[in-house]
Write a protein that holds these residues in place. Sequence first.
Motif, PDB file in Angstrom:
ATOM      1  N   THR A 101      -0.625  -0.223  -4.558  1.00  0.00           N
ATOM      2  CA  THR A 101      -1.595   0.864  -4.656  1.00  0.00           C
ATOM      3  C   THR A 101      -0.856   2.187  -4.801  1.00  0.00           C
ATOM      4  O   THR A 101       0.187   2.413  -4.178  1.00  0.00           O
ATOM      5  CB  THR A 101      -2.518   0.931  -3.423  1.00  0.00           C
ATOM      6  OG1 THR A 101      -1.734   1.246  -2.273  1.00  0.00           O
ATOM      7  CG2 THR A 101      -3.219  -0.400  -3.202  1.00  0.00           C
TER       8      THR A 101
ATOM      9  N   HIS B 282       0.843  -1.195   0.000  1.00  0.00           N
ATOM     10  CA  HIS B 282       0.000   0.000   0.000  1.00  0.00           C
ATOM     11  C   HIS B 282       0.878   1.245   0.000  1.00  0.00           C
ATOM     12  O   HIS B 282       1.824   1.350   0.771  1.00  0.00           O
ATOM     13  CB  HIS B 282      -0.911  -0.003   1.227  1.00  0.00           C
ATOM     14  CG  HIS B 282      -1.938   1.088   1.212  1.00  0.00           C
ATOM     15  ND1 HIS B 282      -2.806   1.271   0.159  1.00  0.00           N
ATOM     16  CD2 HIS B 282      -2.238   2.052   2.117  1.00  0.00           C
ATOM     17  CE1 HIS B 282      -3.600   2.292   0.419  1.00  0.00           C
ATOM     18  NE2 HIS B 282      -3.267   2.790   1.604  1.00  0.00           N
TER      19      HIS B 282
ATOM     20  N   TYR C 139      -5.961   4.119  -5.776  1.00  0.00           N
ATOM     21  CA  TYR C 139      -6.605   4.311  -4.481  1.00  0.00           C
ATOM     22  C   TYR C 139      -8.098   4.591  -4.667  1.00  0.00           C
ATOM     23  O   TYR C 139      -8.586   4.768  -5.778  1.00  0.00           O
ATOM     24  CB  TYR C 139      -6.024   5.545  -3.776  1.00  0.00           C
ATOM     25  CG  TYR C 139      -4.577   5.494  -3.387  1.00  0.00           C
ATOM     26  CD1 TYR C 139      -4.052   4.433  -2.674  1.00  0.00           C
ATOM     27  CD2 TYR C 139      -3.735   6.560  -3.685  1.00  0.00           C
ATOM     28  CE1 TYR C 139      -2.727   4.416  -2.272  1.00  0.00           C
ATOM     29  CE2 TYR C 139      -2.407   6.561  -3.292  1.00  0.00           C
ATOM     30  CZ  TYR C 139      -1.905   5.486  -2.592  1.00  0.00           C
ATOM     31  OH  TYR C 139      -0.598   5.475  -2.210  1.00  0.00           O
TER      32      TYR C 139
ATOM     33  N   LEU D  59     -11.592   0.119  -4.145  1.00  0.00           N
ATOM     34  CA  LEU D  59     -10.246  -0.459  -4.144  1.00  0.00           C
ATOM     35  C   LEU D  59     -10.287  -1.970  -3.946  1.00  0.00           C
ATOM     36  O   LEU D  59      -9.586  -2.714  -4.633  1.00  0.00           O
ATOM     37  CB  LEU D  59      -9.394   0.191  -3.041  1.00  0.00           C
ATOM     38  CG  LEU D  59      -8.001  -0.409  -2.814  1.00  0.00           C
ATOM     39  CD1 LEU D  59      -7.165  -0.356  -4.083  1.00  0.00           C
ATOM     40  CD2 LEU D  59      -7.293   0.299  -1.661  1.00  0.00           C
TER      41      LEU D  59
END
Length: 314
Positions: A177, A153, A196, A200
Amino acid sequence: MKAISYSAYGGADRLEYGERPDPKVGPDTVLVKVRAAAVNPVDWKAREGHLDSGLEAVFPVIPGWDVSGVVVQPGVAVDEFAVGDEVIGYVREDFLCRGTFAEYVAAPVRTLARKPLSLSFEEAAGLPLAGLTAYQVLHRTLRIQEGETVLVHAAAGGVGSLAVQLARHAGARVIGTASERNHDYVRQLGGEPVAYGDGLADRLRALAPDGVDAAFDTVGGEALRVLADVLKPGGRLASIADGEVFSYGGRYAFVRPDATDLAHLAALAEQGIVTVHVDRVFPLERAADAHRLSEQGRTHGKIVVTVPWDTPDA
């Protein structure tokens, strides 16, 4: 010496540029003439007092844990480094006081490794904290394996970008992401980008219908719920940003200084396996602006502060 310091917790306006006493060189420390120091989110979080429950602040505090520079004096018990050696370090002690936003830092030898010759001082300064965080979370907390699918992330950030490269080097498939403007960058690192925002979880399931083996959170908040939802049964979750990870069955990680790990990262950088992208560079006296930019959380790679360099002599 010239340095940045703050005498009380607060905003970036607390940072002052001025004279501070030269650091003393203990038997197990190395006096480093600083060339560059990277800014990390933990720096401004510490400045605001968010680490006060675990790290005592001895004011005035010089911020910064990342450094690249040149050895000007080894301690009497140090035989790992000599005068003139170029080094990098994650110079974190168990209290806040003697940071790297200064002309000199006395770094414990356990925090240092030799600087990769292939990296500039600015690039090298961005490797220690972010690189060690990525390496230790991937290999010690998540224990990723070749052939697994790993979700990172905020894959375009300082830690995330290095995590993508290290996971790919370990033989994992990496989904990262990132905002759409950074998708090409994530692809260059070897990751598969996903945007994002709302939906998601559905986008992640489309890329990994069976779920991901391991997920690495660098932001916290709502992302934790999404990452937990897309794990395979028995999948592993780690966060460096949010203690709520425990409620999802995951683990919280805080990077540890480790000279062996740092030397390994430096070797990977020397081989071109990992690269450090420097987004912005500020002179030392503008460290407050560097902190403000870091607080926005929108950088592509690392923010670095440079120190004037006239002579390597102490």
